[in-house]
Design an enzyme around this catalytic site. Structure first.
Site, short mmCIF file in Angstrom:
data_model
loop_
_atom_site.label_atom_id
_atom_site.label_comp_id
_atom_site.label_asym_id
_atom_site.label_seq_id
_atom_site.Cartn_x
_atom_site.Cartn_y
_atom_site.Cartn_z
N CYS A 188 -68.07 -36.97 -11.06
CA CYS A 188 -68.41 -35.56 -10.96
C CYS A 188 -69.40 -35.35 -12.10
CB CYS A 188 -67.16 -34.71 -11.17
SG CYS A 188 -67.48 -32.97 -10.95
N HIS A 237 -67.59 -26.86 -7.63
CA HIS A 237 -68.94 -27.39 -7.40
C HIS A 237 -69.88 -26.28 -6.95
CE1 HIS A 237 -66.88 -31.50 -6.65
NE2 HIS A 237 -67.10 -31.28 -7.93
N ALA A 266 -74.43 -25.08 -6.55
CA ALA A 266 -75.85 -25.18 -6.89
C ALA A 266 -76.22 -23.79 -7.38
CB ALA A 266 -76.66 -25.57 -5.66
N GLU A 267 -76.89 -23.73 -8.52
CA GLU A 267 -77.22 -22.43 -9.11
C GLU A 267 -78.70 -22.35 -9.42
OE1 GLU A 267 -73.38 -20.64 -11.52
OE2 GLU A 267 -75.06 -21.34 -12.72
N HIS A 276 -67.80 -30.68 -21.39
CA HIS A 276 -68.45 -30.76 -20.07
C HIS A 276 -68.59 -29.41 -19.39
CE1 HIS A 276 -64.64 -30.09 -18.09
NE2 HIS A 276 -65.13 -30.35 -16.90
N GLY A 277 -67.85 -28.41 -19.83
CA GLY A 277 -67.90 -27.11 -19.14
C GLY A 277 -67.05 -26.10 -19.87
N GLY A 301 -63.78 -25.22 -18.96
CA GLY A 301 -62.37 -25.63 -19.01
C GLY A 301 -61.47 -24.50 -18.53
#
EC number: 6.5.1.8
Length: 506
Positions: free
Chosen positions: A123, A228, A230-231, A429-430, A432
């Site tokens: 991912c 998930h 797409a932005e 990574h993000g 959380g």
């Protein structure tokens, strides 16, 4: 498992700095190394509240608290350094999501654990830049969002539109982005700006079950559901002008596209298959772990090697997947603006994985060692001058792409020398999760979530509206806290902040 009252537990946790905490040996049984986690004042409260709740009588079920999971990983055979919890950490299967751990490959007892990679193998996130600005996109934002939604298959059962048969899949699993390049779906330069150049060389499709291949075949070039997306994003702040300019970001208001996706049902099946094999290997090799979910195998055992080869094939699947969506994104933009992707300057800034295990060389006690680094919900963040990062980023450090929760900002960071020493070149990574998916469904209404996005001026196209509340910003930690904590402790530096103006979701 050790069960103690909260005050007793806290005796094993020591504050090292304003944003870091040491988990001492003895917190969980058989710890080979210490644990560490990074959190600012707001994030630490979430960590300790989770631990406090788990100490209450009768609290069973679900995953263990993140601090416990970090400590259980510290008890795995062959681990070196520390078991690291990043600021976006939250409970997961075996390893917490946001846990990094490295294992000495020269130690015959060292293990590989699918729970340390995650079910969605590779991912990851890809960021494209454009030469468009917000003023160019704003008048056609709805049409552009619709065009993206029409081009990229999204949602749980979505099927790909990239032509693919069983033979193609075998080649894609082995070749990764080299397959995408051969088939004309990517530009040659895209590979240069991709972790591992978009191809894990030890992939072996013969180690992947037929069931995994059947699940994966129809899903290539699809976004999937869950977190998930797409932005379409706008550059809102530039913190490091030099690093940003190396990435082709010169001005505020510039338009980028972020794609966040993984290996879909294919990677999930690879992980599931491996866990079954590893449970047998653990019995045979008498490997003991603190948590059944930490199923693992010796790295050099047949099961360990088979998993690494199948995992690499799944990683290649994910890179082909993001490459296919890059192709579809370029098509959607070109169609909307009646030009070519080339003329829109739609270059890949970078592509990073945040669910993978990789063989890397790191310094341990002043000596170079080959390690198997597990990053689950954690991103590689190599420093300037590292041989494994692209020429374009040799002076800035590797770009790190950190996606926010839906409707919140995302960030581009760069890797540092401090990170190399402290976390084996790893960062967050993000955002959380702070609420489980089930709690999000119970506590939030999807209509409110969609309304909130509209009020922020964000166009949204979503395949399953009722899944939206699982990904609502209220279900997540604040990504600004996460990124700032990593910046303050020095394991990554802030470079760019991106604000979403359109979101495509499964």
């Amino acid at each position: 498992m050790v069960v103690r009252e909260y005050n007793e537990e806290m005796k094993y946790i020591e504050r090292l700095s304003p944003n870091s905490f040491l988990i001492k040996k003895g917190f969980q049984s058989n710890m080979n190394v210490e644990g560490i986690f990074y959190a600012n004042s707001r994030l630490e409260k979430l960590m300790f509240d989770e631990l406090r709740n788990a100490c209450r009588p009768g609290m069973t079920g679900g995953f263990l608290p993140g601090v416990k999971q970090i400590a259980n990983v510290a008890a795995l055979p062959g681990i070196v350094g520390r078991s690291v919890g990043l600021p976006d950490i939250h409970s997961g299967y075996g390893f917490a999501i946001g846990n990094m751990a490295a294992f000495d490959m020269s130690d015959p007892t060292s293990i590989v654990s699918p729970g340390g990679v995650g079910f969605d193998i590779n991912c990851g996130v890809r960021l494209l830049r454009t030469n468009l600005f917000e003023k160019d996109v704003q008048p056609v934002k709805e049409q552009l969002a619709q065009s993206l939604f029409d081009h990229i298959p999204v949602g749980v059962g979505s099927k790909g539109i990239i032509p693919m048969n069983a033979h193609d899949l075998e080649e894609a699993l082995e070749m990764g982005m080299d397959w995408s390049l051969r088939e004309g779906y990517v530009w040659a330069e895209d590979k240069e700006h991709c972790e591992e150049y978009g191809r894990m060389l030890n992939a072996d499709p013969s180690k992947v079950s037929l069931r995994a291949k059947k699940r994966g075949l129809p899903q290539l070039g699809t976004l999937g559901a869950g977190n998930h997306y797409a932005e379409i994003q706008v550059v809102e702040e530039i913190y490091d002008k030099y690093a940003a300019s190396k990435m082709g970001i010169e001005e505020l208001g510039q338009i980028c596209v972020m794609i966040h996706s993984g290996s879909r049902g294919f990677g999930h099946q690879v992980a599931t298959d491996a866990l079954v094999e590893m449970e047998k290997a653990m019995k045979r090799d008498k490997i003991e772990t603190n948590d059944r979910q930490l199923a693992c195998a010796r790295i050099n055992s047949p099961e360990g090697q088979n998993y690494l080869k199948a995992m690499s094939a799944a990683a290649n699947f994910a890179w082909v997947n993001r490459s296919s969506m890059t192709f579809l994104t370029r098509q959607a933009f070109a169609k909307q603006f009646n030009t070519t992707p080339d003329d829109l300057d739609m270059h890949v800034i970078y592509d990073v994985s945040h669910n993978v295990a990789k063989m890397e060389e790191h310094m341990v006690n002043g000596r170079p060692k080959q390690l198997l680094v597990h990053r689950k919900g954690s991103t590689r963040a190599f420093p300037p001058h590292h041989p494994l990062i692209p020429v374009d980023y040799q002076l800035t450090g590797q770009p790190v792409l950190v996606g926010g929760s839906m409707g919140t900002c995302s960030f581009v960071l760069t890797g540092t020398e401090t990170g190399m020493v402290e976390t084996f070149g790893s960062t967050c990574h993000g955002a959380g999760r702070s609420l489980s998916r089930a709690k999000s469904r119970r506590n939030l209404d999807y209509k409110d979530v969609l309304r909130d996005l509209e009020e922020k001026g964000i166009s949204i196209r979503v395949a399953s509206p009722k899944l939206v509340q699982e990904e609502a910003p209220d279900s997540y930690k604040d990504v600004r806290d996460v990124v700032q904590t990593c910046h303050d402790v020095g394991i990554s530096n802030k470079a760019i902040k991106l604000r979403p103006i359109a979101v495509i979701k499964g």
